[in-house]
Structure formats: C-alpha cells, structure tokens
Design an enzyme around this catalytic site. Structure first.
Site, PDB file in Angstrom:
ATOM      1  N   HIS A  77      77.790  34.557  15.086  1.00  0.00           N
ATOM      2  CA  HIS A  77      77.744  33.096  15.010  1.00  0.00           C
ATOM      3  C   HIS A  77      78.538  32.587  13.810  1.00  0.00           C
ATOM      4  CE1 HIS A  77      74.266  34.502  17.271  1.00  0.00           C
ATOM      5  NE2 HIS A  77      74.234  33.328  17.866  1.00  0.00           N
ATOM      6  N   ASN A 129      73.861  19.450  12.075  1.00  0.00           N
ATOM      7  CA  ASN A 129      75.189  19.394  12.718  1.00  0.00           C
ATOM      8  C   ASN A 129      75.135  18.840  14.144  1.00  0.00           C
ATOM      9  OD1 ASN A 129      74.404  21.566  14.382  1.00  0.00           O
ATOM     10  ND2 ASN A 129      75.344  23.093  13.032  1.00  0.00           N
ATOM     11  N   ARG A 156      31.245  39.569  13.879  1.00  0.00           N
ATOM     12  CA  ARG A 156      31.825  38.500  13.045  1.00  0.00           C
ATOM     13  C   ARG A 156      30.963  38.291  11.801  1.00  0.00           C
ATOM     14  NH1 ARG A 156      30.044  32.641  15.549  1.00  0.00           N
ATOM     15  NH2 ARG A 156      28.210  33.372  16.644  1.00  0.00           N
ATOM     16  N   HIS A 169      38.493  30.802  27.117  1.00  0.00           N
ATOM     17  CA  HIS A 169      38.254  31.325  25.775  1.00  0.00           C
ATOM     18  C   HIS A 169      37.955  32.826  25.766  1.00  0.00           C
ATOM     19  CE1 HIS A 169      38.269  27.181  24.721  1.00  0.00           C
ATOM     20  NE2 HIS A 169      37.748  27.341  23.528  1.00  0.00           N
TER      21      HIS A 169
HETATM   22  C1  LIG Z   1      62.685  30.902  19.356  1.00  0.00           C
HETATM   23  C2  LIG Z   1      64.123  31.048  19.696  1.00  0.00           C
HETATM   24  N1  LIG Z   1      64.583  30.572  20.853  1.00  0.00           N
HETATM   25  C3  LIG Z   1      65.869  30.734  21.200  1.00  0.00           C
HETATM   26  C4  LIG Z   1      66.726  31.377  20.364  1.00  0.00           C
HETATM   27  C5  LIG Z   1      68.166  31.627  20.781  1.00  0.00           C
HETATM   28  N2  LIG Z   1      69.069  30.777  19.968  1.00  0.00           N
HETATM   29  C6  LIG Z   1      69.742  31.261  18.940  1.00  0.00           C
HETATM   30  S1  LIG Z   1      70.661  30.107  18.181  1.00  0.00           S
HETATM   31  C7  LIG Z   1      70.187  28.922  19.280  1.00  0.00           C
HETATM   32  C8  LIG Z   1      70.697  27.522  19.201  1.00  0.00           C
HETATM   33  C9  LIG Z   1      70.530  27.038  17.860  1.00  0.00           C
HETATM   34  O1  LIG Z   1      71.101  25.796  17.671  1.00  0.00           O
HETATM   35  P1  LIG Z   1      71.035  25.273  16.200  1.00  0.00           P
HETATM   36  O2  LIG Z   1      69.704  25.592  15.657  1.00  0.00           O
HETATM   37  O3  LIG Z   1      71.448  23.857  16.197  1.00  0.00           O
HETATM   38  O4  LIG Z   1      72.061  26.176  15.431  1.00  0.00           O
HETATM   39  P2  LIG Z   1      73.621  25.917  15.268  1.00  0.00           P
HETATM   40  O5  LIG Z   1      74.163  25.632  16.627  1.00  0.00           O
HETATM   41  O6  LIG Z   1      73.738  24.761  14.362  1.00  0.00           O
HETATM   42  O7  LIG Z   1      74.143  27.178  14.701  1.00  0.00           O
HETATM   43  C10 LIG Z   1      69.313  29.451  20.207  1.00  0.00           C
HETATM   44  C11 LIG Z   1      68.696  28.673  21.296  1.00  0.00           C
HETATM   45  C12 LIG Z   1      66.223  31.869  19.162  1.00  0.00           C
HETATM   46  N3  LIG Z   1      66.970  32.531  18.284  1.00  0.00           N
HETATM   47  N4  LIG Z   1      64.930  31.668  18.832  1.00  0.00           N
END
Ligand SMILES: Cc1ncc(C[n+]2csc(CCOP(=O)(O)OP(=O)(O)O)c2C)c(N)n1
Length: 662
Positions: free
Chosen positions: A29, A186, A355, A471
C-alpha cells in the site's frame, strides 16, 4: 506555509522508500505512506520522545500505526531513525518470509513496533489501553518516571469500524488527554471516495465523545506541528484531522483509490519520484537526509539519560518493582497465596458458582499482585470481577485498580491488549461468555501477539437458565479453543478455579479465557500442593486399582454430573474413572505419553459437556460417547434445561453402558 527544502526532503525520503518497498514486493500500500509522510515527519523529527537506539525505554512516547496496511510508513521510519535491526535489506524484502517487514506491523516480530495492526479499528482501540496504562502507572510510580504520550495514525477505515466508537467513547470519558490521534483524512478507501458509503462528521463525532478535534492541512508541516503542540496541552484527548492526498506526488494516482493498495508500477513510480525530486537508486536516501533522520532518531537520547537519572533516585525496592512489572515477571508470592487459599477452601467445603469462586480467588490474588487491573464491560455484579478492596478508576483518579468499561466488550478487549503491551500491568476483564463474539477480533490479536490478558467469562452454558439461547453459549468453547495460543479453562469447583487463575496469571506468552458458571457447584477437589490443572486434565476419581471399563471426561459444571454417573456405573459393577478436563486444548498439547496416561485405555470413553461436541473426538475418538448440546439452548430454569437436553448423570451412565454392553 511552504515547506522548507529540508522538511520536504525528509518527508520525501519516506515516500521514496514506500514506493520502492511496494515495487520490490509487487504488493502493498503506497498511497497511505505517501499521503502521511509530512505528518509522520513532523511527529518523528519534532515531537515523538524516543531514542531509536533504545527502543524499549520505558518512558518513550508510544506510536501506533493503526492503519497497519500502510506498514511501509512505519518500516521507513524505523530505518530512517536507526532502530537496531531495521536495515535497508529489510526494506528491500518488504513482505518476504523471514524479514522484519511483514505485510502488516507485528510487534512480536519487529523491534520498534508497539502493537500488531492491520484489522482496521484495532490500533486506535489498543492505543486507548496504552494511554490508560500510562495514566495508571504514573499514578502509582509518579510522573518523574512515567510521563509520555500515545500517538496514533489512523485512517478513514479505522474510524469507520464500530470498535473505534467504543474506543473514542472510553478515551473521551476517561479524559485520556495524552492520547493524540492523527487522522489520515484522505477521503479514499478501496472502493473509491468515502462519499460512497459515509457522511459522518468526524469532528463532531469526536467532540461529542469528549475529545478536542481540529482540522489541519496534512501537508503543511508547521501547521501540523502547531496542532500537535496544542494537543499536548489539552486536558482532553485530541483528534487532529489531517487533510491529505493519498499517493501524494504520484502524477496519475494521487487522490484516487488506485493509490491505495497496489504498486504504482515502474513507469508511475519513476514519474512520481521525478515529480517529488527524488533522485538516486531505489532505496537510496541522500546522505544529508539520512543524517538528519538519524539525528532525529537520537534526539531523545538526552531525555532517556535524564529519565535514567531520575529513575535511579527511586528507592531500590521501587526500582526493582517497576522493572519487574515492566518486564512482566510475576510476583513470587502468587503460588504460595493460591496454595493457602486452596487449603482454606478444602477446610470449609461449600457449594459455590465458579464466578463466585473466581471472586474468592481474586480477593487473595489482588493482595499479592499489584499489577493486576480488573474490570468488566458492565455486569460487574454478575461477573464478580470486583475483588475486595479494589478502588475504581475515575477520569480524575487513576490510582485505582478497577475499570468500568461500560457495555463495550470489543473496546475493553482491545484496550486490555494495550494495557498489557504498555507494560506494568496484567489486565483482566469480564463479560458473559457468549459475548466473546463481540470481543473476538481483539481476543484473536491477543493470542497472535502473545499478550496475556485474562477474560473472565461467566454464564458459560445453558446453566445460566432463564435468559435463554441468546445468552447461552454452545459453540463458544469450541470456537475459543480453536484460536491458536489461546487457553480456555472451565474449572469444576472452587479449587480448580483458584488453580486456573494461577495458570492464567503465570502465563507470559498468551491470553486465557476463564469460562465460569452462574450456578452453584459442589467442591469436588482436594487441596493438592501440585496445580492439577497445569496439564489441562487429570484423574479426579479412579477405580481404586483395578482396570477401568469406562472413563468419563468432563469440564466445569458437568464434572459433578460425571461423578454422579460414575456412582451409578459403579453400582452396576462397571469400574469407572472420571477425568476432569479444565482445559481440553492444554491436555491435547501435552507430550504423547502424558496425554495417553491421563486419557487412559478404558474401552469405553464418554465425554460430557454442556456444549457442542466439536473438538472432543481427539480424546474420546469418533466412536466415543458424547453427552452435550447439538443445537441452541432454551429459556427455562436450569434443572429443567439439563433434563430437557438430556445432560444428566443417568444419560451419561446410559451412554456408557450401551457401549460397555456392546
Ligand atoms: C477490519 C478490516 N476490514 C477490512 C480490511 C481490509 N482493508 C484494508 S485497507 C482497507 C481500506 C482502507 O481505507 P482507508 O482506511 O481509507 O485507508 P487508505 O485508503 O487511506 O489507505 C480495507 C477495507 C481490514 N484491513 N480490516
């Protein structure tokens, strides 16, 4: 304000390394590190109190990259500032097996990484625990030795995840003013602009939770610095919304979701570097820029030395205690206190819910283990987590040892990770066992990271009765046992409960779940010097010498049922042993010969547990008998439920006899 040339070049060093790392890995990334490079530069070169050569210094500021997918940002910073072990070779092998630069930051793998992040929302929520721990430790040892900030870089995704709401509500309520979140605002995620799915006003959201929240241009380094400076003086936690451009510097991808999670590609990487004025070979940082970064890395050496001098003025006893707690060395008195407690229980056998037995054990443990911090996600009177004499923590006073987490199981579990990782504390927190589901992502991370919180999970089966199937956990034992490095204990009486607490607290490499009953259970055990739960299971009742025809295995509340079934079988002339199994997975992890001895070779094996069978075949074999649940429970008085679902001594004896008689 325009950046000075050097400010620009410092930030571009991060951008260049992020571009190169992701290119080399052919995955990763680049957008987030490129977008947040200015913010990170300001934080690391002007504010963060750290000494790169001593990354474990106790009073360092903590930095948490909640947006773990942008890991090249963190690795670049560790390399640039000179953290030992983070060489350029590591950056060149981003995301490769055996290197210190995994896809997402792993604290157990890479020096300088405070916590594992990647599942969005976890980092910011874990950070709440770090900030909690800082306040609690300062209250106990004084500001002279504990006085630092917790900084977080969080992304849009971190703030969209539900757990972040629990986290910010906690930080706001408890006025964790030394927590400062730099939000990478962003407006882009994987699917495209955030406007596709979100219209939250984050500034108002944080403000309503008790935060200070301000906007800043995330590419104006001096404005960022001014915002951090103001945040440091605030009496509330601060959100700094840093308006940034994802993939900053990339001519064709900046500001688009294309910059988020794939390499720029050779052509766009080249154009981006030209655009940013980055020259030289891949991974090359100009000597004067690297020098400036290394100076930033040693900027805190003086502060560390001054801290060491202040620390040396504490009494020797206090120094030793602080070091013991930060190093997670458990108190020597714990074992003795537990043994004395077991003897007291045996001297006065009483029926008690586990408990309640847990509370009795805690009353003893809190006296000898000052680092144990208890709490509950509401339900304190049901979980029995508030041991005698424990004082509550309040926004004004962090000297206490009891945290009211509110109805925030996930937030609690994430913060417990942070409290443990910060050092100085072992956190234990309670809720109903069924709600491990609500805390699971943070519990899983605890197991992955090897942190050692204790989850006090009461109301552990249909035995909770009238609250009914919503529960009543049935699959939760199996689900929790399946988490690698997790230890699940389901004690059968007060003595086992004390032993399980001891094992949970003596663990230094992973978390423990204590599954405890609502209903009373008789005392079945003697107060042995040895901790019989340590191998996960043991023979509770034997045949008196002869060969066993039947072995009954049970955990928790069903051990009593197994003992009664044994009486029935003995009356029918069938020699029967009972093996108590407080921890199935710990039993299965024993060396073969130990396991074989405990399990034994009786031709008939029957297990009884008020839960699904999943996992028991490893002990009883596919042909073994199982008395338990096959579906969800029901609402009703406990006795009716056990009869209704056929979890009775008679049913266990019948199951064994059918097999015995062939
Ligand atoms: C709980 C969770 N769901 C999904 C993902 C997969 N995921 C990684 S980055 C991302 C998008 C993130 O967008 P953002 O937070 O705006 O990051 P940016 O695009 O600015 O790098 C997703 C959905 C993850 N890492 N964790």
């Amino acid at each position: 304000m325009a950046l000075t040339e050097m400010q620009n070049r410092l930030a571009n060093a991060i951008r260049g390394l992020a571009i190169d790392g992701v290119e080399a890995a052919k995955s990763g990334h680049p957008g987030m590190p490129m977008g947040m490079a200015d913010v990170a530069t300001v934080l690391f070169t002007r504010f963060l109190k750290f000494d790169a050569a001593n990354p474990h210094w106790a009073d360092r500021d903590r930095f948490i990259l909640s947006a773990g997918h942008g890991s090249m940002l963190l690795y670049s910073l560790l390399y640039l500032t000179g953290v030992p072990g983070m060489t350029v070779e590591e950056l060149k092998h981003f995301r490769q097996l055996g290197y210190k630069t995994p896809g997402h930051p792993e604290n157990f793998h890479t020096v300088g990484v405070e916590t594992t992040t990647g599942p969005l929302g976890q980092g910011i929520s874990t950070a709440v625990g770090f900030a909690f721990a800082e306040k609690m430790l300062a209250a106990q040892f004084g500001k002279k030795v504990v006085d630092h900030f917790t900084y977080v870089i969080a992304s849009d995704g971190d703030l969209m995840e539900g757990v972040s709401q629990e986290a910010i509500a906690l930080a706001g309520h408890y006025k964790l003013n030394k927590m400062i979140v730099l939000w990478d605002h962003n407006g882009i995620s994987i699917d495209g602009p955030l406007t596709l799915s979100d219209s939250v006003d984050q500034i108002k959201r944080f403000q309503s939770a008790g935060w200070r929240a301000v906007n800043v241009d995330g590419h104006d380094q001096d404005a960022i610095a001014a915002a951090i400076e103001a945040a440091q003086k605030s009496n509330k936690p601060t959100l700094i919304a840093c308006k940034t451009t994802i993939g900053f510097g990339s001519p064709h991808r900046a500001g688009t979701s294309k910059a988020h999670g794939e390499p720029l590609g050779p052509e766009e990487a080249k154009l981006s570097k030209e655009n940013l004025g980055i020259t030289g070979a891949p991974f090359e940082v100009p000597a004067d820029v690297l020098k400036a970064w290394r100076e930033a890395g040693s900027r805190g050496a003086g502060a560390r030395q001054a801290w060491e001098e202040r620390f040396a003025t504490l009494s020797e006893r206090k120094q030793a205690e602080f070091t013991r707690r930060m190093d997670h060395v458990r108190p020597a008195k714990l074992g003795k206190a537990i043994l004395a407690h077991k003897k007291a229980l045996a001297a006065n056998p009483t029926a008690m819910a586990t408990r309640k037995s847990s509370e009795a054990a805690l009353n003893v443990i809190v006296e000898v283990m000052p680092e144990l911090v208890l709490g509950s996600a509401d339900l304190t009177p049901s979980n029995n987590t508030k041991a005698k004499g424990l004082v509550e923590i309040t926004p004004k006073d962090f000297k206490g040892r009891y945290i009211h987490w509110g109805i925030r199981e996930h937030g609690m579990a994430a913060a417990m990770n942070g409290i443990y990782l910060h050092g100085g504390f072992v956190p234990a927190g309670g809720t109903f066992f069924v709600f491990t589901d609500y805390a699971r992502p943070a519990i899983r991370l605890a197991a992955l990271m090897g942190t050692c919180p204790v989850y006090v999970m009461t109301h552990d089966s249909i035995g909770l009765g009238e609250d009914g199937p919503t529960h009543q956990p049935v699959e939760h034992l199996a689900a929790c046992r399946a988490i690698p490095n997790m230890r699940v204990f389901r004690p059968c009486d007060a003595i086992e409960t004390a032993e399980c607490w001891q094992l949970a607290l003596e663990r230094t490499n992973g978390p423990t779940i204590l599954a405890l009953t609502r209903q009373n259970l008789p005392l079945l055990r003697e107060a042995t010097t040895a901790n019989l739960c340590a191998q996960g299971a043991y023979e509770l009742a034997g045949t008196g010498g002869g060969k066993a025809a039947v072995t009954l295995f049970a955990s928790g509340s069903e051990v009593e049922i197994a003992m009664n079934a044994r009486s029935i079988l003995n009356q029918r002339g069938v020699p029967t042993r009972v093996v108590s199994v407080p921890s199935l997975e710990l039993l299965l992890a024993q060396p073969e010969e130990v396991k074989a001895k405990i399990i034994g070779d009786a031709p008939v094996k029957v297990a009884v547990e008020a839960a699904v069978r999943f996992g028991w075949d490893a002990v009883i074999g596919p042909d073994g008998g199982f008395v338990g649940m096959t579906g969800f429970g029901a609402s009703g008085p406990i006795k009716d439920l056990y009869n209704h679902f056929g979890i009775t001594a008679e049913a266990v004896a019948e199951t064994a006899l059918r097999r015995h008689n062939g």
